[in-house]
Write a protein that holds these residues in place. Structure first.
Motif, PDB file in Angstrom:
ATOM      1  N   GLN A  34      -1.052   3.404  -2.880  1.00  0.00           N
ATOM      2  CA  GLN A  34      -1.136   4.847  -2.774  1.00  0.00           C
ATOM      3  C   GLN A  34       0.235   5.456  -3.025  1.00  0.00           C
ATOM      4  O   GLN A  34       1.253   4.937  -2.562  1.00  0.00           O
ATOM      5  CB  GLN A  34      -1.605   5.228  -1.347  1.00  0.00           C
ATOM      6  CG  GLN A  34      -2.787   6.161  -1.310  1.00  0.00           C
ATOM      7  CD  GLN A  34      -3.339   6.353   0.100  1.00  0.00           C
ATOM      8  OE1 GLN A  34      -3.453   5.439   0.894  1.00  0.00           O
ATOM      9  NE2 GLN A  34      -3.684   7.580   0.401  1.00  0.00           N
ATOM     10  N   PHE A  36       2.435   8.869  -2.341  1.00  0.00           N
ATOM     11  CA  PHE A  36       2.491  10.022  -1.464  1.00  0.00           C
ATOM     12  C   PHE A  36       3.665  10.909  -1.855  1.00  0.00           C
ATOM     13  O   PHE A  36       4.646  10.467  -2.443  1.00  0.00           O
ATOM     14  CB  PHE A  36       2.708   9.597   0.004  1.00  0.00           C
ATOM     15  CG  PHE A  36       1.570   8.844   0.613  1.00  0.00           C
ATOM     16  CD1 PHE A  36       1.501   7.469   0.497  1.00  0.00           C
ATOM     17  CD2 PHE A  36       0.579   9.503   1.304  1.00  0.00           C
ATOM     18  CE1 PHE A  36       0.450   6.760   1.073  1.00  0.00           C
ATOM     19  CE2 PHE A  36      -0.469   8.808   1.891  1.00  0.00           C
ATOM     20  CZ  PHE A  36      -0.527   7.435   1.772  1.00  0.00           C
ATOM     21  N   GLN A  38       6.352  13.574   0.085  1.00  0.00           N
ATOM     22  CA  GLN A  38       6.838  14.019   1.377  1.00  0.00           C
ATOM     23  C   GLN A  38       7.881  15.097   1.164  1.00  0.00           C
ATOM     24  O   GLN A  38       8.892  14.866   0.509  1.00  0.00           O
ATOM     25  CB  GLN A  38       7.433  12.860   2.185  1.00  0.00           C
ATOM     26  CG  GLN A  38       7.849  13.262   3.600  1.00  0.00           C
ATOM     27  CD  GLN A  38       8.336  12.086   4.409  1.00  0.00           C
ATOM     28  OE1 GLN A  38       8.955  11.173   3.882  1.00  0.00           O
ATOM     29  NE2 GLN A  38       8.055  12.091   5.702  1.00  0.00           N
ATOM     30  N   LEU A  89       6.762   8.505  -2.184  1.00  0.00           N
ATOM     31  CA  LEU A  89       6.650   7.202  -1.544  1.00  0.00           C
ATOM     32  C   LEU A  89       5.456   6.447  -2.112  1.00  0.00           C
ATOM     33  O   LEU A  89       4.398   7.039  -2.343  1.00  0.00           O
ATOM     34  CB  LEU A  89       6.452   7.354  -0.040  1.00  0.00           C
ATOM     35  CG  LEU A  89       7.586   7.998   0.751  1.00  0.00           C
ATOM     36  CD1 LEU A  89       7.107   8.407   2.135  1.00  0.00           C
ATOM     37  CD2 LEU A  89       8.749   7.043   0.894  1.00  0.00           C
ATOM     38  N   LYS A  93      -1.398  -1.395   0.571  1.00  0.00           N
ATOM     39  CA  LYS A  93      -2.215  -1.669   1.737  1.00  0.00           C
ATOM     40  C   LYS A  93      -2.716  -3.095   1.703  1.00  0.00           C
ATOM     41  O   LYS A  93      -3.393  -3.500   0.759  1.00  0.00           O
ATOM     42  CB  LYS A  93      -3.396  -0.710   1.797  1.00  0.00           C
ATOM     43  CG  LYS A  93      -4.151  -0.802   3.115  1.00  0.00           C
ATOM     44  CD  LYS A  93      -5.226   0.234   3.194  1.00  0.00           C
ATOM     45  CE  LYS A  93      -5.883   0.214   4.564  1.00  0.00           C
ATOM     46  NZ  LYS A  93      -6.397  -1.119   4.919  1.00  0.00           N
ATOM     47  N   SER A  98      -0.356  -0.436   6.053  1.00  0.00           N
ATOM     48  CA  SER A  98       0.301  -0.125   4.794  1.00  0.00           C
ATOM     49  C   SER A  98       1.789  -0.416   4.921  1.00  0.00           C
ATOM     50  O   SER A  98       2.376  -0.228   5.981  1.00  0.00           O
ATOM     51  CB  SER A  98       0.110   1.351   4.440  1.00  0.00           C
ATOM     52  OG  SER A  98      -1.246   1.649   4.198  1.00  0.00           O
ATOM     53  N   PHE A 100       5.433   0.608   3.195  1.00  0.00           N
ATOM     54  CA  PHE A 100       6.000   1.660   2.385  1.00  0.00           C
ATOM     55  C   PHE A 100       7.302   1.233   1.729  1.00  0.00           C
ATOM     56  O   PHE A 100       8.061   0.435   2.283  1.00  0.00           O
ATOM     57  CB  PHE A 100       6.297   2.886   3.253  1.00  0.00           C
ATOM     58  CG  PHE A 100       5.084   3.680   3.607  1.00  0.00           C
ATOM     59  CD1 PHE A 100       4.261   3.274   4.647  1.00  0.00           C
ATOM     60  CD2 PHE A 100       4.749   4.817   2.904  1.00  0.00           C
ATOM     61  CE1 PHE A 100       3.131   3.989   4.968  1.00  0.00           C
ATOM     62  CE2 PHE A 100       3.615   5.545   3.221  1.00  0.00           C
ATOM     63  CZ  PHE A 100       2.808   5.137   4.256  1.00  0.00           C
ATOM     64  N   GLY A 101       7.554   1.824   0.542  1.00  0.00           N
ATOM     65  CA  GLY A 101       8.870   1.740  -0.053  1.00  0.00           C
ATOM     66  C   GLY A 101       9.780   2.785   0.573  1.00  0.00           C
ATOM     67  O   GLY A 101       9.345   3.596   1.391  1.00  0.00           O
ATOM     68  N   ASP A 102      11.046   2.756   0.191  1.00  0.00           N
ATOM     69  CA  ASP A 102      12.015   3.692   0.749  1.00  0.00           C
ATOM     70  C   ASP A 102      11.944   5.068   0.102  1.00  0.00           C
ATOM     71  O   ASP A 102      12.577   6.006   0.562  1.00  0.00           O
ATOM     72  CB  ASP A 102      13.433   3.135   0.612  1.00  0.00           C
ATOM     73  CG  ASP A 102      13.669   1.964   1.547  1.00  0.00           C
ATOM     74  OD1 ASP A 102      14.552   1.147   1.256  1.00  0.00           O
ATOM     75  OD2 ASP A 102      12.955   1.866   2.562  1.00  0.00           O
TER      76      ASP A 102
END
Lengths: 110, 115
Positions: A34, A36, A38, A89, A93, A98, A100-102
């Motif tokens: 996924q 995202f 932010q 981001l 999953k 999940s 996450f990358g930075d």
């Protein structure tokens, strides 16, 4: 242990440019990936979801690809706008959670 | 999709106190997750909260510091106990819908500042 890496960490482009954000992951046993967005001090907005069996997904000016065997995904943003400025981001999953990358912080200059 | 309401959206707390964050979902979900995002860093999973069982904590997180409740299929709370400035973060809850079991939905987060 799954590790997710995003390159570049930051990117600044003039308005109107097309750009690519990269995401790589170490364990290809994923259910989905996924992307995202932010905005500063805020939560997450889901942009695109790619199932493990899919190769790409498109939504408006956004196109995300997934190459599970090589552990890579890209997010392509066409005709960038100042409103696209945010941190992007990617999250892969696995069983349940999940990872996450930075993130890549994108600045689109008018 | 799922609509997730997180409260409070932000708070400033004194060190040594505790804050309980609430997460309400508009549909029944089996799995709820709590994440933390410290300044300048990415999201890190704190724990998985399943209804009817104790939460499962990730490495580096313990129940005494981050007790979690999951009284039903639409609600969960995360408490940040005995806070210190290092706990200043954004805390987010996330759910996975039973029918999809894949796509993750996130609340808007709780921005916590400990002074």
């Amino acid at each position: 242990k799954q590790e997710v890496t995003q390159i570049p960490a930051a990117l600044s482009v003039p308005e109107g440019e097309n750009l690519v954000l990269n995401c790589s992951f170490t364990d290809s046993a994923i259910y989905n990936l996924q992307w995202f967005r932010q905005d500063p001090g805020k939560g997450l907005t889901s942009l695109l979801l790619i199932q493990s069996s899919q190769r790409e997904q498109t939504s408006g000016r956004l196109n995300a690809s997934l190459d599970k065997s090589s552990g890579r995904s890209t997010l392509y943003i066409a005709a960038s706008q100042p409103g696209d400025s945010a941190t992007y981001l990617c999250a892969v999953k696995g069983a349940g959670k999940s990872t996450f990358g930075d993130g890549t912080t994108l600045t689109v200059k008018p | 999709s799922a609509v997730i309401s997180q409260k409070p959206s932000r708070d400033i707390c004194q060190r040594g106190t505790s804050l309980t964050i609430q997460c309400q979902v508009d549909s029944q979900v089996t799995m709820m997750f709590w994440y933390r995002q410290q300044p300048g860093q990415s999201l890190t999973l704190i724990a998985t909260a399943n209804q009817g069982s104790e939460a499962t904590y990730e490495s580096g997180f313990v129940i005494d510091k981050f007790p979690i409740s999951r009284p039903n299929l639409t609600f969960s709370t995360l408490t940040v106990s005995n806070m210190s400035p290092e706990d200043s973060s954004i805390y987010l809850c996330s759910v996975v819908l039973p029918e999809s079991n894949t796509e993750a939905f996130f609340g808007q987060g709780t921005r916590l500042t400990v002074v």
